[in-house]
Design a protein around this motif. Sequence first.
Motif, PDB file in Angstrom:
ATOM      1  N   GLU A  38      44.943  11.644  26.140  1.00 35.61           N
ATOM      2  CA  GLU A  38      44.002  10.559  26.447  1.00 35.61           C
ATOM      3  C   GLU A  38      42.962  11.025  27.448  1.00 35.61           C
ATOM      4  O   GLU A  38      41.773  10.734  27.314  1.00 35.61           O
ATOM      5  N   GLY A  39      43.423  11.746  28.468  1.00 35.82           N
ATOM      6  CA  GLY A  39      42.486  12.288  29.459  1.00 35.82           C
ATOM      7  C   GLY A  39      41.520  13.272  28.838  1.00 35.82           C
ATOM      8  O   GLY A  39      40.330  13.307  29.186  1.00 35.82           O
ATOM      9  N   LEU A  40      41.998  14.065  27.913  1.00 35.10           N
ATOM     10  CA  LEU A  40      41.145  15.031  27.224  1.00 35.10           C
ATOM     11  C   LEU A  40      40.083  14.320  26.386  1.00 35.10           C
ATOM     12  O   LEU A  40      38.902  14.716  26.392  1.00 35.10           O
ATOM     13  N   ILE A  41      40.475  13.276  25.708  1.00 33.34           N
ATOM     14  CA  ILE A  41      39.507  12.486  24.928  1.00 33.34           C
ATOM     15  C   ILE A  41      38.480  11.856  25.857  1.00 33.34           C
ATOM     16  O   ILE A  41      37.276  11.845  25.561  1.00 33.34           O
ATOM     17  N   ALA A  42      38.944  11.351  27.001  1.00 27.92           N
ATOM     18  CA  ALA A  42      38.014  10.764  27.969  1.00 27.92           C
ATOM     19  C   ALA A  42      37.033  11.815  28.476  1.00 27.92           C
ATOM     20  O   ALA A  42      35.843  11.539  28.643  1.00 27.92           O
ATOM     21  N   MET A  43      37.537  13.018  28.713  1.00 22.62           N
ATOM     22  CA  MET A  43      36.652  14.092  29.174  1.00 22.62           C
ATOM     23  C   MET A  43      35.623  14.435  28.089  1.00 22.62           C
ATOM     24  O   MET A  43      34.449  14.654  28.389  1.00 22.62           O
ATOM     25  N   TRP A  44      36.049  14.466  26.847  1.00 20.49           N
ATOM     26  CA  TRP A  44      35.121  14.745  25.737  1.00 20.49           C
ATOM     27  C   TRP A  44      34.046  13.664  25.666  1.00 20.49           C
ATOM     28  O   TRP A  44      32.853  13.970  25.541  1.00 20.49           O
ATOM     29  N   ALA A  58      31.264  15.849  37.762  1.00 22.22           N
ATOM     30  CA  ALA A  58      32.652  15.776  38.217  1.00 22.22           C
ATOM     31  C   ALA A  58      33.052  14.324  38.513  1.00 22.22           C
ATOM     32  O   ALA A  58      34.144  13.881  38.144  1.00 22.22           O
ATOM     33  N   THR A  59      32.183  13.573  39.156  1.00 20.19           N
ATOM     34  CA  THR A  59      32.474  12.178  39.471  1.00 20.19           C
ATOM     35  C   THR A  59      32.607  11.355  38.196  1.00 20.19           C
ATOM     36  O   THR A  59      33.504  10.519  38.060  1.00 20.19           O
ATOM     37  N   TYR A  60      31.721  11.634  37.251  1.00 21.47           N
ATOM     38  CA  TYR A  60      31.756  10.921  35.979  1.00 21.47           C
ATOM     39  C   TYR A  60      33.039  11.243  35.220  1.00 21.47           C
ATOM     40  O   TYR A  60      33.672  10.355  34.638  1.00 21.47           O
ATOM     41  N   PHE A  61      33.458  12.501  35.232  1.00 19.42           N
ATOM     42  CA  PHE A  61      34.719  12.884  34.588  1.00 19.42           C
ATOM     43  C   PHE A  61      35.893  12.139  35.213  1.00 19.42           C
ATOM     44  O   PHE A  61      36.735  11.583  34.501  1.00 19.42           O
ATOM     45  N   ASN A  62      35.948  12.147  36.534  1.00 15.66           N
ATOM     46  CA  ASN A  62      37.053  11.464  37.227  1.00 15.66           C
ATOM     47  C   ASN A  62      37.102   9.981  36.846  1.00 15.66           C
ATOM     48  O   ASN A  62      38.169   9.426  36.564  1.00 15.66           O
ATOM     49  N   TYR A  63      35.947   9.336  36.846  1.00 16.66           N
ATOM     50  CA  TYR A  63      35.849   7.918  36.529  1.00 16.66           C
ATOM     51  C   TYR A  63      36.341   7.648  35.106  1.00 16.66           C
ATOM     52  O   TYR A  63      37.155   6.759  34.875  1.00 16.66           O
ATOM     53  N   MET A  64      35.837   8.420  34.148  1.00 11.41           N
ATOM     54  CA  MET A  64      36.189   8.212  32.741  1.00 11.41           C
ATOM     55  C   MET A  64      37.675   8.502  32.483  1.00 11.41           C
ATOM     56  O   MET A  64      38.342   7.744  31.778  1.00 11.41           O
ATOM     57  N   ASN A  67      39.944   5.679  34.157  1.00 14.18           N
ATOM     58  CA  ASN A  67      39.893   4.402  33.439  1.00 14.18           C
ATOM     59  C   ASN A  67      40.550   4.491  32.061  1.00 14.18           C
ATOM     60  O   ASN A  67      41.195   3.540  31.618  1.00 14.18           O
ATOM     61  N   ARG A  68      40.407   5.605  31.406  1.00 11.24           N
ATOM     62  CA  ARG A  68      41.050   5.773  30.098  1.00 11.24           C
ATOM     63  C   ARG A  68      42.570   5.788  30.251  1.00 11.24           C
ATOM     64  O   ARG A  68      43.290   5.204  29.433  1.00 11.24           O
TER      65      ARG A  68
END
Length: 189
Positions: A38-44, A58-64, A67-68
């Motif tokens: 799930e985290g990998l999909i969020a990162m994608w 980096a901030t956007y990755f952490n946020y996504m 939340n995912r």
Amino acid sequence: MTNNKITFDEIFEQNKRRIHYQLHKMNIRDPHQEFFQEGLIAMWNAYEKYKPDKGPMATYFNYMIRNRLIDRMRKENRYTEVREQATQEFSTQLTDGNHRRREGEMAQPLTANSHPQLNDPTPWQHLKSHMTDKQWKWVQFHIIDNLTLPEIAQQENVSLEAVKSWGKQARKKLRTLNEQNIINQDDFF
């Protein structure tokens, strides 16, 4: 930064620890790597939607990612609650919540329409001799005739609270008689 210069594989290698960090921070045990996926999909998704003018990647990755993962946990919790509720309802329907057990035997479920039978009035007369008139009315109408408490109250022209009180006293008397071995519950069923 343009998407042509840095591929997702490079981004993934540089940022996969962010997923592990979020899993650890949220105390998620992930033996089957479902939450990691799930985290990998969020990162994608974050990689695809990222706009450099909106802030650091980096901030956007952490946020996504965070939340995912929260969404996935909520989904898992909802699924677990529904499954447990369905299991409980199924179990209740199978057993109707009532069981009868004789000494040395397995518990046997009672059917929904199972009522004490008056084939032999002797045990009932014996029981009646130990109860007050109001306690006996409750036993007669509620247990034997299977009337509801409001129906008994209407029939006897008393309040619902009075019928509840009769029932409370009758149950107390039945427990006492059973503990003192004055009555045998097997005689009634």
